[in-house]
Design a protein around this motif. Structure first.
Motif, PDB file in Angstrom:
ATOM      1  N   UNK A 255       0.830  -1.206   0.000  1.00 64.08           N
ATOM      2  CA  UNK A 255       0.000   0.000   0.000  1.00 64.08           C
ATOM      3  C   UNK A 255       0.863   1.252   0.000  1.00 64.08           C
ATOM      4  N   UNK A 256       2.043   1.173   0.620  1.00 60.99           N
ATOM      5  CA  UNK A 256       2.949   2.321   0.629  1.00 60.99           C
ATOM      6  C   UNK A 256       3.412   2.694  -0.774  1.00 60.99           C
ATOM      7  N   UNK A 257       3.495   1.703  -1.656  1.00 62.17           N
ATOM      8  CA  UNK A 257       3.869   1.999  -3.042  1.00 62.17           C
ATOM      9  C   UNK A 257       2.879   3.003  -3.641  1.00 62.17           C
ATOM     10  N   UNK A 258       1.572   2.765  -3.420  1.00 58.17           N
ATOM     11  CA  UNK A 258       0.551   3.633  -4.002  1.00 58.17           C
ATOM     12  C   UNK A 258       0.429   4.947  -3.232  1.00 58.17           C
ATOM     13  N   UNK A 259       0.610   4.888  -1.902  1.00 56.39           N
ATOM     14  CA  UNK A 259       0.599   6.125  -1.121  1.00 56.39           C
ATOM     15  C   UNK A 259       1.743   7.038  -1.547  1.00 56.39           C
ATOM     16  N   UNK A 260       2.923   6.446  -1.715  1.00 59.17           N
ATOM     17  CA  UNK A 260       4.087   7.225  -2.107  1.00 59.17           C
ATOM     18  C   UNK A 260       3.960   7.809  -3.500  1.00 59.17           C
ATOM     19  N   UNK A 261       3.367   7.037  -4.400  1.00 53.94           N
ATOM     20  CA  UNK A 261       3.179   7.530  -5.772  1.00 53.94           C
ATOM     21  C   UNK A 261       2.254   8.749  -5.773  1.00 53.94           C
ATOM     22  N   UNK A 262       1.146   8.659  -5.035  1.00 51.00           N
ATOM     23  CA  UNK A 262       0.204   9.775  -4.962  1.00 51.00           C
ATOM     24  C   UNK A 262       0.839  10.982  -4.286  1.00 51.00           C
ATOM     25  N   UNK A 263       1.596  10.739  -3.212  1.00 52.78           N
ATOM     26  CA  UNK A 263       2.269  11.804  -2.473  1.00 52.78           C
ATOM     27  C   UNK A 263       3.271  12.524  -3.365  1.00 52.78           C
ATOM     28  N   UNK A 264       4.075  11.770  -4.091  1.00 49.68           N
ATOM     29  CA  UNK A 264       5.088  12.362  -4.963  1.00 49.68           C
ATOM     30  C   UNK A 264       4.463  13.149  -6.106  1.00 49.68           C
ATOM     31  N   UNK A 265       3.375  12.615  -6.645  1.00 47.76           N
ATOM     32  CA  UNK A 265       2.725  13.281  -7.776  1.00 47.76           C
ATOM     33  C   UNK A 265       2.125  14.618  -7.372  1.00 47.76           C
ATOM     34  N   UNK A 266       1.726  14.745  -6.103  1.00 45.76           N
ATOM     35  CA  UNK A 266       1.106  15.988  -5.634  1.00 45.76           C
ATOM     36  C   UNK A 266       2.128  16.977  -5.071  1.00 45.76           C
ATOM     37  N   UNK A 267       3.407  16.612  -5.121  1.00 48.47           N
ATOM     38  CA  UNK A 267       4.464  17.435  -4.541  1.00 48.47           C
ATOM     39  C   UNK A 267       5.059  18.391  -5.575  1.00 48.47           C
ATOM     40  N   UNK A 268       5.850  19.374  -5.141  1.00 50.56           N
ATOM     41  CA  UNK A 268       6.530  20.272  -6.093  1.00 50.56           C
ATOM     42  C   UNK A 268       7.418  19.526  -7.087  1.00 50.56           C
ATOM     43  N   UNK A 269       7.926  18.383  -6.672  1.00 50.50           N
ATOM     44  CA  UNK A 269       8.817  17.590  -7.509  1.00 50.50           C
ATOM     45  C   UNK A 269       8.191  17.266  -8.857  1.00 50.50           C
ATOM     46  N   UNK A 270       6.928  16.890  -8.866  1.00 52.54           N
ATOM     47  CA  UNK A 270       6.270  16.470 -10.096  1.00 52.54           C
ATOM     48  C   UNK A 270       6.203  17.606 -11.110  1.00 52.54           C
ATOM     49  N   UNK A 271       5.846  18.805 -10.641  1.00 56.24           N
ATOM     50  CA  UNK A 271       5.735  19.931 -11.551  1.00 56.24           C
ATOM     51  C   UNK A 271       7.114  20.364 -12.053  1.00 56.24           C
ATOM     52  N   UNK A 272       8.129  20.291 -11.186  1.00 55.95           N
ATOM     53  CA  UNK A 272       9.493  20.619 -11.603  1.00 55.95           C
ATOM     54  C   UNK A 272       9.950  19.684 -12.721  1.00 55.95           C
ATOM     55  N   UNK A 273       9.637  18.407 -12.574  1.00 57.36           N
ATOM     56  CA  UNK A 273      10.009  17.409 -13.571  1.00 57.36           C
ATOM     57  C   UNK A 273       9.300  17.673 -14.894  1.00 57.36           C
ATOM     58  N   UNK A 274       8.022  18.000 -14.818  1.00 58.07           N
ATOM     59  CA  UNK A 274       7.226  18.194 -16.030  1.00 58.07           C
ATOM     60  C   UNK A 274       7.678  19.425 -16.817  1.00 58.07           C
TER      61      UNK A 274
END
Length: 346
Positions: A255-274
């Motif tokens: 379950x942590x795999x999916x929690x972490x994926x959602x957490x990372x996607x909603x973080x500043x990191x995702x927009x910086x990458x995009x």
């Protein structure tokens, strides 16, 4: 009636045993023909405090004297050790492989991690700190650094900042300009689905850049053979179920795999990458550089990766195109990859 209860108890026992195997999360050791653990091998799940955050990693080695390879996974926030079960890369034949789960991802997920620390600069710093830890632990002056997909965005920047830590940098599906790559993938799929009326209409009603497109993107790419692997046509069976049935993860870790994926996607990191364009940021690497791309990879456009490498100055650089692969040539064509890696460390 007595026979019924005997059968029922037997079924309960079998199901309980299977559940224990599936949910135990114990690491599977390397053993010889008689079942004895190989003396120099290592199969470990561990947690280490890196830059103030407890981070998890899985270390697999048939012989801990082999060179260390740090694998920087994709995402953001999507560990890949589970994929190695469905598509064995056999990297452990050559290396002591460290499957590190990045800050906020998988084994390293923790709801208390401040969202504001989920940035490119922080993950690059984490990568360098993990590398130093591994050099110290395994008493090696340098290690090998391999990034995959999003992991190449982080990994290549770590290699630029701390080339003295690495024998070589290996970018698998090397990211360059995600926005352009995604737009090219959308145009490619419009052509691919030209005679498939249903999917063509789905794409036309959900143009690139919209939330509607993001909802159908992964499945459309996998059905077209340009997703995680060229032959993984379903994200449900190929990714979700593969994670959930993995024997070396506990139920909580799954379950942590999916929690972490959602957490990372909603973080500043995702927009910086995009928004990033690495060709504007990186023009030189002071170590050998290898790029592995799949001919069917439009998740990260392989043409952009090749052009990017052409413009980079490095003491040695090589671009390898794998004709039967999409986004994950190390998992899709492991024998060809291992041949190159063995020559690299020889």
């Amino acid at each position: 009636m007595a026979l019924f209860f005997v059968v029922l108890l037997g079924l309960i026992s079998i199901i309980s045993t299977l559940l224990l195997v599936v949910l135990s999360g114990k690491m599977i050791p390397y053993t010889d023909a008689s079942g004895q653990v190989l003396p120099a091998s290592l199969a470990e799940k561990s947690w280490v405090t890196i830059n103030g955050v407890e981070m998890g990693m899985i270390i697999k080695s048939r012989d801990i004297r082999k060179p260390v390879l740090l694998f920087v996974h994709g995402g953001p926030g999507m560990p890949e050790y589970w994929l190695n079960a469905s598509y064995p890369a056999h990297l452990d034949e050559v290396f002591t492989v460290v499957w590190w789960d990045q800050r906020g991802a998988g084994l390293s997920y923790n709801s208390k991690i401040p969202t504001e620390t989920m940035t490119t600069a922080q993950l690059v710093s984490d990568t360098i700190s993990v590398s130093r830890y591994l050099c110290q632990r395994f008493r090696q002056d340098k290690i090998y650094l391999m990034g995959h997909s999003f992991g190449t965005y982080i990994g290549i920047q770590a290699a630029v900042q701390a080339p003295q830590l690495y024998h070589a940098y290996i970018g698998v599906a090397q990211s360059v300009n995600l926005a352009l790559s995604e737009e090219l993938a959308y145009q490619w799929m419009l052509e691919f689905y030209h005679e498939d009326k249903k999917n063509r209409e789905l794409l036309e009603k959900a143009p690139y850049g919209t939330a509607a497109y993001e909802r159908i993107r992964d499945q459309m790419m996998h059905e077209a053979g340009i997703g995680t692997t060229h032959t993984m046509y379903s994200v449900i069976t190929g990714i979700f179920l593969a994670v959930m049935k993995h024997r070396e993860y506990t139920l909580k870790e799954k379950f942590q795999v999916w929690q972490g994926k959602a957490f990372s996607k909603s973080s500043p990191l995702n927009e910086e990458f995009r928004q990033a364009n690495l060709s504007d940021l990186i023009t030189r690497l002071d170590l050998p550089v290898l790029f592995f791309s799949g001919a069917y990879d439009y998740t990260v456009n392989h043409h952009l990766s090749e052009i990017f490498l052409e413009d980079i100055k490095a003491p040695q650089k090589h671009f390898y195109l794998f004709e039967d692969s999409a986004h994950s040539p190390i998992f899709e064509e492991p024998e060809a990859v291992l041949k190159i890696l063995k020559a690299l460390i020889a």
